[in-house]
Design an enzyme around this catalytic site. Structure first.
Site, PDB file in Angstrom:
ATOM      1  N   GLU A 140      -7.095   1.415  14.870  1.00 41.93           N
ATOM      2  CA  GLU A 140      -7.249   2.576  15.749  1.00 41.93           C
ATOM      3  C   GLU A 140      -8.713   2.769  16.143  1.00 41.93           C
ATOM      4  OE1 GLU A 140      -5.677   7.166  16.284  1.00 41.93           O
ATOM      5  OE2 GLU A 140      -5.637   6.271  14.285  1.00 41.93           O
TER       6      GLU A 140
ATOM      7  N   CYS B 203       7.014   6.893  13.778  1.00 43.05           N
ATOM      8  CA  CYS B 203       5.932   7.865  13.644  1.00 43.05           C
ATOM      9  C   CYS B 203       5.415   8.375  14.978  1.00 43.05           C
ATOM     10  CB  CYS B 203       4.783   7.253  12.848  1.00 43.05           C
ATOM     11  SG  CYS B 203       5.327   6.540  11.293  1.00 43.05           S
TER      12      CYS B 203
ATOM     13  N   PHE C   2       5.994   2.468  13.644  1.00 43.59           N
ATOM     14  CA  PHE C   2       6.634   1.196  13.308  1.00 43.59           C
ATOM     15  C   PHE C   2       7.451   0.725  14.512  1.00 43.59           C
ATOM     16  CE2 PHE C   2       7.037   1.708   8.374  1.00 43.59           C
ATOM     17  CZ  PHE C   2       5.676   1.559   8.261  1.00 43.59           C
TER      18      PHE C   2
ATOM     19  N   HIS D  29       1.404  12.255   5.859  1.00 44.44           N
ATOM     20  CA  HIS D  29       2.003  11.678   7.068  1.00 44.44           C
ATOM     21  C   HIS D  29       3.423  12.194   7.221  1.00 44.44           C
ATOM     22  CE1 HIS D  29       3.040   9.238  10.310  1.00 44.44           C
ATOM     23  NE2 HIS D  29       2.751   8.022   9.861  1.00 44.44           N
TER      24      HIS D  29
ATOM     25  N   LYS E 197      -4.010  14.133   8.844  1.00 44.35           N
ATOM     26  CA  LYS E 197      -3.147  13.586   7.796  1.00 44.35           C
ATOM     27  C   LYS E 197      -3.865  13.541   6.445  1.00 44.35           C
ATOM     28  CE  LYS E 197      -0.126  10.701  10.726  1.00 44.35           C
ATOM     29  NZ  LYS E 197      -0.704  10.961  12.052  1.00 44.35           N
TER      30      LYS E 197
ATOM     31  N   HIS F  44      -4.273   9.062  14.837  1.00 42.64           N
ATOM     32  CA  HIS F  44      -3.080   8.779  14.031  1.00 42.64           C
ATOM     33  C   HIS F  44      -3.501   8.698  12.563  1.00 42.64           C
ATOM     34  CE1 HIS F  44       0.985   7.634  13.283  1.00 42.64           C
ATOM     35  NE2 HIS F  44       0.671   6.442  12.806  1.00 42.64           N
TER      36      HIS F  44
END
Length: 414
Positions: free
Chosen positions: A314, A163, A400, A341, A336, A303
């Site tokens: 975050e 991502c 990830f 996403h 998002k 994010h």
């Protein structure tokens, strides 16, 4: 001294629109691009929600023969790059093509091709496999085909950091121009993995939202009731240009890229570092690279995936990178909540959003924010866009594997 780099053209395909203008208008309105899963049969899956691109016609950008030889994620890149060229009024015929390059990111690559060719192998045998099978599925065909299609002979590379791919691609292209290795770079990310296998893999991880009865509001970053992300698809492409080169051709300039940070959590294959150390250091590095202080930053495009862990961690990272009371003053939103996403394309489209925030003076909201979470207690610009003169913006991407990337954007003086 490093050369200065500006954004002079953008292109996008998203669940909110087939171009940047429509996407931006819907984003500012707080329109949701999520909905019931339609790209594949939802019956076998726990989650039945997605954020899909509707109405894309690759024949506007490629010949029928080219369409047949390319996966959808590559078709998205060609379309997005063509849009960025048009938006930036770039005449490539006047450029030294050895000084024009492309770096693209994709977290998954050509999974549509993999599934279709596997079906042919099982049903009809290996003799029916396409000779283009491998070139269609590999992620590096995004920049590779871009260079072939547009005749770009400069630096060419592919980023695959889940991502964080799109953000790393933009950051790496920024560095290439800074170092003097190119005058123009096309960079960004693309993803098209809402397939039975792609969707099913994330569903098996229980990473996806199961708010199936509320598909339009299933992506709810920082909200206490968040239960997973909504998988999206699309692309975002930016044309980066050395400042003097842009000024000589009287280019439209969205903003300047001034900082780039990248770190690793070195913690877990999917979960973020529980202390947010990697994300914290990433933001600090981007600001230091830009020569800016936390007090200089007005806006962060988070994010913000809408997963329980990501949004909490975050938030912790922002508090540590900015410290009190600055962290409570900075405005944060997760787009998002509207786009879903976009995985490897997420950071690229969110970089475009940061550029538009600076250019247009309006911050998009975090929609579907109804239930405050004590663990997420910053200013997430809930539910309505906000008019603000933004001089500096950050964009975070956390992938990830523990990949972290942050970009810093700044308003450029006339």
């Amino acid at each position: 001294m490093p050369r200065r780099v500006v954004i002079t053209g953008v292109g996008a395909l998203t669940p909110l629109g087939l171009n940047v203008d429509d996407t931006w208008k819907n984003l500012i309105k707080g329109k949701s691009g999520t909905g019931p899963l339609r790209a594949t049969d939802p019956t076998p899956f726990r989650s039945k929600v997605s954020a899909e691109v509707h109405g894309f016609d690759p024949s506007k950008y490629l010949t029928p023969k080219q369409v047949k030889k390319t996966d959808i994620f590559v078709q998205y890149v060609i379309a997005g790059t063509a849009m960025a060229i048009e938006d930036g009024k770039m005449d490539l015929s006047k450029e030294d093509r050895t000084r024009v390059g492309a770096i693209m990111g994709s977290g998954i690559g050509g999974i549509h091709t993999i599934e279709e060719q596997h079906r042919l192998l099982i049903e009809r045998g290996p003799d029916r496999l396409s000779p283009y099978f491998i070139p269609m599925l590999i992620a590096n065909m995004a920049p590779g085909y871009t260079s072939i299609h547009f005749g770009l002979k400069g630096p060419n590379s592919c980023v695959c950091t889940a991502c964080a791919s799109g953000t790393h691609a933009v950051g790496d292209a920024f560095r290439i121009i800074q170092r003097g290795e190119a005058e123009i770079m096309f960079s960004g990310g693309s993803e098209a993995c809402i397939t039975p296998l792609g969707f099913g893999g994330f569903d098996a991880m229980r990473a996806l939202s199961q708010n199936n009865d509320e598909a339009e509001s299933a992506s709810r970053p920082f909200d206490k009731t968040r239960d997973g992300f909504v998988i999206g698809e699309g692309c975002g492409i930016l044309m980066l240009e050395e400042l003097e080169h842009a000024l000589k051709r009287n280019a439209k300039i969205y903003c300047e890229i001034v900082g780039y940070g990248m770190t690793a959590d070195a913690c877990h294959i999917t979960a973020p570092d529980p202390e947010g150390a990697g994300a914290t250091q990433c933001m600090i590095r981007a600001m230091k690279d830009a020569g800016l202080r936390p007090e200089d930053v007005t806006y962060i495009n988070a994010h913000g995936t809408s997963t329980p862990l990501n949004d909490k961690i975050e938030t912790i990272a922002i508090k540590r990178a900015f410290t009190e009371p600055v962290a409570r003053k900075v405005m944060i939103s997760s787009t998002k909540s509207m786009t879903g996403h976009l995985l490897g394309a997420g950071g690229a489209i969110e970089s475009i959003f940061c550029a538009l925030v600076i250019k247009e003076g309006i911050i998009p909201p975090t929609i579907n924010y109804k239930h405050p979470d004590p663990d997420c207690d910053l200013d997430y610009v809930p539910n309505e866009a906000r008019r603000v003169d933004v001089k500096v913006a950050l964009s975070n991407s956390l992938g990830f594997g523990g990949h972290n990337a942050t970009l810093c954007f700044k308003k450029i003086k006339p």
